[in-house]
Design an enzyme around this catalytic site. Structure first.
Site, PDB file in Angstrom:
ATOM      1  N   HIS B 118     -84.124  43.613  62.477  1.00 15.27           N
ATOM      2  CA  HIS B 118     -83.618  42.582  63.409  1.00 15.27           C
ATOM      3  C   HIS B 118     -82.272  43.012  63.986  1.00 15.27           C
ATOM      4  O   HIS B 118     -82.051  42.989  65.205  1.00 15.27           O
ATOM      5  CB  HIS B 118     -83.476  41.257  62.658  1.00 15.27           C
ATOM      6  CG  HIS B 118     -82.804  40.150  63.439  1.00 15.27           C
ATOM      7  ND1 HIS B 118     -83.504  39.143  64.069  1.00 15.27           N
ATOM      8  CD2 HIS B 118     -81.486  39.912  63.704  1.00 15.27           C
ATOM      9  CE1 HIS B 118     -82.657  38.320  64.696  1.00 15.27           C
ATOM     10  NE2 HIS B 118     -81.422  38.768  64.490  1.00 15.27           N
ATOM     11  N   GLU B 119     -81.316  43.417  63.096  1.00 18.26           N
ATOM     12  CA  GLU B 119     -79.974  43.776  63.586  1.00 18.26           C
ATOM     13  C   GLU B 119     -80.022  45.016  64.477  1.00 18.26           C
ATOM     14  O   GLU B 119     -79.272  45.109  65.461  1.00 18.26           O
ATOM     15  CB  GLU B 119     -79.040  44.016  62.390  1.00 18.26           C
ATOM     16  CG  GLU B 119     -78.846  42.789  61.511  1.00 18.26           C
ATOM     17  CD  GLU B 119     -78.349  41.554  62.263  1.00 18.26           C
ATOM     18  OE1 GLU B 119     -78.703  40.425  61.853  1.00 18.26           O
ATOM     19  OE2 GLU B 119     -77.633  41.714  63.271  1.00 18.26           O
ATOM     20  N   HIS B 122     -80.493  44.126  67.966  1.00 22.67           N
ATOM     21  CA  HIS B 122     -79.223  43.806  68.670  1.00 22.67           C
ATOM     22  C   HIS B 122     -78.489  45.088  69.045  1.00 22.67           C
ATOM     23  O   HIS B 122     -77.974  45.218  70.148  1.00 22.67           O
ATOM     24  CB  HIS B 122     -78.307  42.976  67.751  1.00 22.67           C
ATOM     25  CG  HIS B 122     -78.758  41.574  67.520  1.00 22.67           C
ATOM     26  ND1 HIS B 122     -79.108  40.715  68.543  1.00 22.67           N
ATOM     27  CD2 HIS B 122     -78.932  40.886  66.365  1.00 22.67           C
ATOM     28  CE1 HIS B 122     -79.459  39.532  68.026  1.00 22.67           C
ATOM     29  NE2 HIS B 122     -79.347  39.608  66.717  1.00 22.67           N
ATOM     30  N   HIS B 128     -81.079  37.156  70.900  1.00 18.28           N
ATOM     31  CA  HIS B 128     -82.050  36.381  70.127  1.00 18.28           C
ATOM     32  C   HIS B 128     -83.166  35.855  71.018  1.00 18.28           C
ATOM     33  O   HIS B 128     -82.978  35.601  72.185  1.00 18.28           O
ATOM     34  CB  HIS B 128     -81.353  35.219  69.416  1.00 18.28           C
ATOM     35  CG  HIS B 128     -80.598  35.679  68.205  1.00 18.28           C
ATOM     36  ND1 HIS B 128     -79.432  35.089  67.773  1.00 18.28           N
ATOM     37  CD2 HIS B 128     -80.856  36.689  67.346  1.00 18.28           C
ATOM     38  CE1 HIS B 128     -78.989  35.711  66.692  1.00 18.28           C
ATOM     39  NE2 HIS B 128     -79.838  36.699  66.411  1.00 18.28           N
TER      40      HIS B 128
END
Lengths: 82, 368
Positions: B118-119, B122, B128
């Site tokens: 997930h990170e 980014h 998101h």
């Protein structure tokens, strides 16, 4: 005294809401921004934005469902862009 | 999905693991991080190379509370698990994990591979997504690491920044990708008909097969039925144009795209005794209106018209279905024949002659 436990809960919830919105729904200042800053959003406006993002009922009020989402473990990146 | 533009201007990116969490063995941390990068390199031209010194594009560290010059802080156990910064210099691309969390490689605590993937989204320029099925959804949700964690929404997002030409190395990437139907060991959790289609289910995925004109479509189960869990164990189409899905001791009845109100229900409501905890496979015989439920080496028979379990069951499967001697993973009926699945094998059974006609591979329906 005695302090009514419910009042405590309310205080805790209010702090949770404020912290959450400041952390994830406050537009991060853009270091390169020149000129006027955008008008700061009210708590209710930020709360509505959060409820809309999570597909909750958009009430602008910290109802139990909203608080439940706020208590879940999550990523520290804001949900709204720079 | 959402993006923070611009993405990286190059496709060869470096990463450095500055320190490790004591919660896991160092090699498990290294592997979780490497696999998390592979999730994104599988669907884009991006290549990630680990360096051990100096400044990498993605600097990875485990920190607590306020840490160094980072503009964000951590909050102790739970709450915020990690954060990352969009592509750029300085903090750009960096990823911090909250060391006060319990990091694991399983379902307990917080799975480092899932949070890292997930990170890294980014760190590559994604923000998101409000799609609950997406990896880029802000709240943590455990998904078995053996399943491909990217949803179609994630893939569209990252490919909108870097394009969709994966640089696939010769050997298969070690990170789980969407299951390959033509693998020799392909097996299925459940199979059911849906009008003229046959639906094959495995993990989070389903395949829609049109036997008459050999088309195959791969989808996420949640694309059609978001309310269904992954890992469905049994499914069958009844006489009322409905499908029943089973997982553990619960079942759902679906009509079209809707789950009927009041579901899931317990399988006990169908007449199973308390001791029955799950269903292996089920099929409704359209000629008799009777549904057979296979559990272990036995089966129960349910009368769809009377809506009740027939007496005298369970019976031994092998006695009534000669040749079907192994646990039944899945079963469906097509043009009068039953097709029983166990692991990578499938048996075509003629209920009229009451015998196995032939043994074929489980993925014979996929034009491999």
């Amino acid at each position: 005294l005695p302090v009514h436990p419910e009042n405590d809960n309310h205080k805790e919830d209010a702090k949770l809401v404020q912290d959450y919105l400041n952390k994830f729904y406050a537009i991060e200042p853009d270091p390169n921004q020149l000129g006027w800053k955008a008008k700061a959003e009210s708590t209710a406006e930020k709360l509505q934005k959060m409820q809309q993002f999570f597909g909750l009922k958009v009430t602008g009020k910290p109802d139990s469902e909203t608080l439940e989402v706020m208590k879940k473990p999550r990523c520290g990146v804001p949900d709204v862009g720079l | 999905y959402g993006v923070t533009l611009p993405g990286w201007k190059k496709t060869n990116l470096t990463y450095r693991i500055v320190n490790h969490t004591p919660d896991m063995r160092e090699e498990d941390v290294d592997q979780a991080i490497q696999k998390a990068f592979e999730v994104w390199s599988t669907v884009t031209p991006l290549i990630f190379t680990r360096i051990y010194e100096g400044i990498a594009d993605v600097m990875i560290a485990f920190r607590t509370k306020a840490h160094g010059h980072c503009p964000r802080y951590f909050d102790g156990p739970l709450g915020v698990l990690a954060h990352a910064f969009p592509p750029g210099n300085g903090f750009g691309g960096d990823v911090h994990f909250d060391e006060d969390e319990d990091w694991t490689s399983g379902s307990a605590g917080f799975n480092l591979f899932l949070v890292a993937a997930h990170e890294f989204g980014h760190a590559l320029g994604l923000s998101h997504s409000n799609d609950q099925r997406a990896l880029m959804y802000p709240n943590y949700a455990y998904v078995s690491p053996s399943e491909f964690p990217l949803s179609p929404d994630d893939i569209r997002g990252i490919q909108s920044i870097y394009g969709s030409q994966p640089n696939v190395p010769d050997e298969k990437p070690s990170t789980p990708t969407s299951p390959k139907t033509c693998g020799s060991q392909m097996s299925f959790d459940a199979v059911t008909t849906l009008r003229r289609e046959v639906i094959f289910l495995k993990g989070r995925h389903l395949w829609r097969v049109y036997p008459d004109h050999s088309e195959v479509e791969l989808e996420l189960i949640s694309t059609f039925w978001p309310m269904l869990p992954s890992g469905i164990q049994a499914a069958y189409e009844n006489m009322k144009d409905q499908i029943l899905f089973f997982k553990g001791n619960k079942f759902w009845v679906i009509s079209g795209y809707q789950v009927l109100l009041g579901y899931p229900k317990s399988i006990n409501t169908l007449g199973f005794p308390k001791g029955v905890k799950k269903i292996d496979a089920a099929v409704c015989n359209k000629n008799t209106g009777k549904t057979d439920f296979f559990i272990g080496d036995k089966y129960w028979r349910y009368d769809e018209y009377k809506q009740s379990m027939e007496k005298g069951y369970p019976r031994q499967t092998a006695n009534d279905f000669p040749g079907i001697s192994q646990k039944v993973d899945a079963v469906f009926q097509q043009k009068g024949f039953f097709y029983f699945f166990h692991g990578p094998k499938q048996w075509e059974f003629d209920p009229t002659a009451n015998k196995v006609i032939r043994e074929i591979k489980s993925n014979s329906w996929f034009n491999c």
